[in-house]
Design a protein around this motif. Structure first.
Motif, mmCIF file in Angstrom:
data_model
loop_
_atom_site.group_PDB
_atom_site.id
_atom_site.type_symbol
_atom_site.label_atom_id
_atom_site.label_comp_id
_atom_site.label_asym_id
_atom_site.label_seq_id
_atom_site.Cartn_x
_atom_site.Cartn_y
_atom_site.Cartn_z
ATOM 1 N N MET A 1 20.477 -26.507 -31.521
ATOM 2 C CA MET A 1 19.255 -26.151 -32.244
ATOM 3 C C MET A 1 19.477 -24.853 -33.011
ATOM 4 N N LYS A 2 19.210 -24.883 -34.307
ATOM 5 C CA LYS A 2 19.275 -23.662 -35.101
ATOM 6 C C LYS A 2 18.121 -22.746 -34.681
ATOM 7 N N HIS A 3 18.346 -21.456 -34.743
ATOM 8 C CA HIS A 3 17.284 -20.563 -34.330
ATOM 9 C C HIS A 3 16.837 -19.668 -35.473
ATOM 10 N N MET A 4 15.758 -18.926 -35.203
ATOM 11 C CA MET A 4 15.210 -17.984 -36.154
ATOM 12 C C MET A 4 15.812 -16.613 -35.888
ATOM 13 N N ARG A 5 16.399 -16.022 -36.897
ATOM 14 C CA ARG A 5 16.965 -14.689 -36.760
ATOM 15 C C ARG A 5 15.878 -13.668 -37.107
ATOM 16 N N ILE A 6 15.582 -12.784 -36.177
ATOM 17 C CA ILE A 6 14.549 -11.785 -36.377
ATOM 18 C C ILE A 6 15.167 -10.557 -37.040
ATOM 19 N N GLY A 7 14.600 -10.127 -38.155
ATOM 20 C CA GLY A 7 15.167 -9.006 -38.884
ATOM 21 C C GLY A 7 14.125 -7.998 -39.313
ATOM 22 N N THR A 8 14.598 -6.929 -39.930
ATOM 23 C CA THR A 8 13.718 -5.947 -40.552
ATOM 24 C C THR A 8 14.466 -5.293 -41.700
ATOM 25 N N THR A 9 13.864 -4.250 -42.276
ATOM 26 C CA THR A 9 14.416 -3.646 -43.486
ATOM 27 C C THR A 9 15.398 -2.528 -43.153
ATOM 28 N N SER A 10 16.134 -2.123 -44.164
ATOM 29 C CA SER A 10 17.109 -1.037 -44.013
ATOM 30 C C SER A 10 16.471 0.332 -44.206
ATOM 31 N N TYR A 11 15.139 0.394 -44.125
ATOM 32 C CA TYR A 11 14.419 1.674 -44.253
ATOM 33 C C TYR A 11 13.413 1.822 -43.120
ATOM 34 N N ILE A 12 13.917 1.911 -41.904
ATOM 35 C CA ILE A 12 13.061 2.110 -40.737
ATOM 36 C C ILE A 12 13.055 3.581 -40.326
ATOM 37 N N LEU A 191 7.347 -24.133 -46.961
ATOM 38 C CA LEU A 191 8.159 -23.998 -45.748
ATOM 39 C C LEU A 191 9.447 -24.825 -45.780
ATOM 40 N N PRO A 192 9.435 -26.051 -46.286
ATOM 41 C CA PRO A 192 10.693 -26.802 -46.298
ATOM 42 C C PRO A 192 11.810 -26.116 -47.100
ATOM 43 N N ARG A 193 11.444 -25.351 -48.138
ATOM 44 C CA ARG A 193 12.447 -24.648 -48.951
ATOM 45 C C ARG A 193 12.664 -23.207 -48.492
ATOM 46 N N THR A 194 11.911 -22.762 -47.501
ATOM 47 C CA THR A 194 11.993 -21.364 -47.081
ATOM 48 C C THR A 194 13.274 -21.116 -46.281
ATOM 49 N N ARG A 195 14.068 -20.175 -46.752
ATOM 50 C CA ARG A 195 15.267 -19.732 -46.049
ATOM 51 C C ARG A 195 15.019 -18.378 -45.373
ATOM 52 N N ILE A 196 14.206 -17.551 -46.035
ATOM 53 C CA ILE A 196 13.834 -16.237 -45.527
ATOM 54 C C ILE A 196 12.316 -16.149 -45.542
ATOM 55 N N ALA A 197 11.743 -15.599 -44.482
ATOM 56 C CA ALA A 197 10.306 -15.342 -44.440
ATOM 57 C C ALA A 197 10.088 -13.847 -44.235
ATOM 58 N N HIS A 198 9.090 -13.313 -44.904
ATOM 59 C CA HIS A 198 8.697 -11.908 -44.730
ATOM 60 C C HIS A 198 7.334 -11.879 -44.053
ATOM 61 N N ASP A 233 13.525 -29.373 -39.062
ATOM 62 C CA ASP A 233 14.668 -29.605 -39.953
ATOM 63 C C ASP A 233 15.970 -28.990 -39.450
ATOM 64 N N ASN A 234 15.897 -28.251 -38.330
ATOM 65 C CA ASN A 234 17.102 -27.711 -37.684
ATOM 66 C C ASN A 234 17.929 -26.852 -38.630
ATOM 67 N N ARG A 235 17.227 -26.022 -39.433
ATOM 68 C CA ARG A 235 17.910 -25.093 -40.336
ATOM 69 C C ARG A 235 17.681 -23.661 -39.845
ATOM 70 N N GLU A 236 18.746 -22.890 -39.821
ATOM 71 C CA GLU A 236 18.609 -21.491 -39.438
ATOM 72 C C GLU A 236 17.853 -20.727 -40.522
ATOM 73 N N ARG A 237 16.954 -19.864 -40.098
ATOM 74 C CA ARG A 237 16.171 -19.042 -41.019
ATOM 75 C C ARG A 237 16.155 -17.607 -40.539
ATOM 76 N N VAL A 238 15.791 -16.720 -41.450
ATOM 77 C CA VAL A 238 15.579 -15.313 -41.117
ATOM 78 C C VAL A 238 14.095 -15.005 -41.272
ATOM 79 N N LEU A 239 13.531 -14.364 -40.254
ATOM 80 C CA LEU A 239 12.173 -13.832 -40.326
ATOM 81 C C LEU A 239 12.282 -12.312 -40.360
ATOM 82 N N THR A 240 11.996 -11.720 -41.521
ATOM 83 C CA THR A 240 12.098 -10.275 -41.710
ATOM 84 C C THR A 240 10.740 -9.636 -41.490
ATOM 85 N N LEU A 241 10.685 -8.723 -40.532
ATOM 86 C CA LEU A 241 9.500 -7.880 -40.371
ATOM 87 C C LEU A 241 9.595 -6.803 -41.447
#
Length: 274
Positions: A1-12, A191-198, A233-241
């Motif tokens: 199962m592909k998972h969601m990668r949790i991310g954030t910005t380079s300005y924390i 959502l089907p075309r979403t690779r990155i979510a903010h 759809d079993n696609r890996e995505r990034v969720l950026t906070l």
């Protein structure tokens, strides 16, 4: 199962990109490199910094998303501006190639903020079309790496171009909430075309706040829909906070941790270790 990668910005933390990546390396799965370049100043990393970012990514299992500079105008009627857009894209891709980015966040910048992106939408769209054709003719194999972000205007203005060039989407749900656009319609379409979510909190006309300041019902609906799409759809995505301070990141990570049961095992696991 592909998972969601949790991310954030380079300005924390209030420092340059490299100290931020060092600070965040054990806290998140992905870091959005927010790049800017102008005549006055630039934060584009040099090759030595890129090598160190690559080393940190490899040693910590980090991925990177790269946010193209904001002051590029692919929809400009001025050919020189469109060529400058192309040169910027080429320079950023060449510079960040050693990082093997998960995706590139691209703004199809409007000519005015708000629901109407241009006084002449047909001309603006035609110019966008020419810029995207120029970009994809050079980077055809990377087309799904380019993630067009939802901005202040309804995404229906540019979705036909996203489909035509088979691009991905950066679904910034905070921008949709801020503008008052219907969330479910956008989720169904994008959502089907979403690779990155903010994701960020929106309250009282302000966005990019910690999730603790947002609408918990809307946030949970979005997280659930994103998780369901990934399971489907079993696609890996990034969720950026997409926040810009330690306090806002900590609050947002805490909220995600509380949602752990809903998110399930297909999500990145570091957000609970902050």
């Amino acid at each position: 199962m592909k998972h969601m990668r949790i991310g954030t910005t380079s300005y924390i933390i209030p420092d340059d990109i490299l100290p931020n990546v060092r600070y965040l390396a054990d806290k998140v799965d992905d870091i959005e490199l927010v790049l800017f370049e102008s005549e006055e100043m630039s934060n584009l990393p040099d090759e030595k910094t890129i090598r160190e970012l690559a080393r940190l990514g490899e040693s910590h299992g980090l991925s990177y998303t790269v946010h193209f500079p904001l002051d590029i105008y692919p929809g400009s009627a001025d050919l020189d501006e469109r060529m400058r857009f192309m040169r910027t894209v080429e320079r950023i891709i060449s510079l960040t190639e050693p990082l093997d980015p998960f995706g590139y966040v691209l703004h199809l910048t409007p000519e005015s903020y708000g629901p109407v992106p241009s006084e002449d939408i047909e001309r603006w769209s035609t110019c966008l079309d020419m810029s995207l054709e120029m970009m994809i003719s050079k980077y055809e194999a990377m087309r799904r790496m380019f993630c067009v972000e939802t901005l202040s205007y309804p995404f229906s203005h540019v979705f036909p171009l996203v489909e035509r060039y088979d691009l991905s989407v950066t679904l910034d749900i905070g921008h949709i909430w801020l503008m008052g656009y219907p969330m479910q319609d956008n989720l169904d379409l994008l959502l089907p075309r979403t690779r990155i979510a903010h994701l960020h909190g929106v309250h009282d006309g302000k966005d990019h706040l910690g999730l603790n300041k947002g609408d918990p019902t809307q946030i949970n609906k979005f997280i659930s829909a994103l998780s369901n799409q990934t399971n489907k759809d079993n696609r890996e995505r990034v969720l950026t906070l997409e926040v810009f301070s330690e306090a806002e990141l900590d609050a947002s990570l805490s909220l995600l941790e509380k949602s752990h049961d809903m998110m399930g095992k297909d999500w990145g696991g570091r957000y609970g270790n902050h």
